[in-house]
Design a protein around this motif. Sequence first.
Motif, mmCIF file in Angstrom:
data_model
loop_
_atom_site.group_PDB
_atom_site.id
_atom_site.type_symbol
_atom_site.label_atom_id
_atom_site.label_comp_id
_atom_site.label_asym_id
_atom_site.label_seq_id
_atom_site.Cartn_x
_atom_site.Cartn_y
_atom_site.Cartn_z
ATOM 1 N N LEU A 1 1.282 2.733 -28.537
ATOM 2 C CA LEU A 1 1.950 3.612 -27.583
ATOM 3 C C LEU A 1 1.359 3.468 -26.185
ATOM 4 C CD1 LEU A 1 2.424 6.769 -29.806
ATOM 5 C CD2 LEU A 1 4.247 5.335 -28.859
ATOM 6 N N ASN A 2 0.046 3.398 -26.090
ATOM 7 C CA ASN A 2 -0.582 3.257 -24.779
ATOM 8 C C ASN A 2 -0.309 1.895 -24.154
ATOM 9 O OD1 ASN A 2 -1.887 5.751 -23.968
ATOM 10 N ND2 ASN A 2 -3.073 5.520 -25.844
ATOM 11 N N ALA A 3 -0.234 0.857 -24.971
ATOM 12 C CA ALA A 3 0.040 -0.489 -24.451
ATOM 13 C C ALA A 3 1.492 -0.634 -24.000
ATOM 14 C CB ALA A 3 -0.293 -1.540 -25.507
ATOM 15 N N GLU A 4 2.414 -0.078 -24.777
ATOM 16 C CA GLU A 4 3.844 -0.276 -24.513
ATOM 17 C C GLU A 4 4.488 0.836 -23.685
ATOM 18 O OE1 GLU A 4 5.487 -3.069 -25.294
ATOM 19 O OE2 GLU A 4 3.565 -3.824 -26.065
ATOM 20 N N HIS A 5 3.953 2.067 -23.802
ATOM 21 C CA HIS A 5 4.617 3.218 -23.189
ATOM 22 C C HIS A 5 3.638 4.132 -22.461
ATOM 23 C CE1 HIS A 5 8.066 1.875 -25.426
ATOM 24 N NE2 HIS A 5 7.450 2.059 -26.574
ATOM 25 N N GLY A 6 2.553 3.569 -21.951
ATOM 26 C CA GLY A 6 1.551 4.353 -21.244
ATOM 27 C C GLY A 6 1.980 4.694 -19.826
#
Length: 156
Positions: A30-35
């Motif tokens: 989530l942090n890599a793709e939607h941070g």
Amino acid sequence: MDAQAFQKLIARLTEEIAGIPLGAALEAHLNAEHGPGSPIYEAIFDACVTGTSEGWMCNREGGGIRYGRVLKASDATHGFSVDVVDMQDIAGPHHSHPNGEIDLIMPLTSEAVFDDRPAGWCVYEAGSAHSPTVSRGRAFVLYLLPQGAIHFSAAA
């Protein structure tokens, strides 16, 4: 943005993560793709600002916290409920997450943190518990709860 458009936005995300175990790998994804800075993060943040100002989000208040369940767990949200809180330098009520909890931290003041975490995603595994705390400022926190499951601890 209205509640129906917000549901569609959330459904794009929940479709992607439905069925993935809640834990460190999901948090990293989530942090890599939607941070912070990503299109989904920014759209959710903007929706929270708009929804709160229009009164369909964070439309309750208790103990110094504005909050509200925006979406009930349903097929449309792939079994996740969505709650949003607006907190400033305060600890919320202690609770546990029978199925886990996915949090999106959106600071409204630059130094604000949630459970000592800066802007971004935080994933709690099934069976975890905490007293959600915003410190060093003000933040929105969006909670995705599988099947809407949350258990508040008895007041001491």
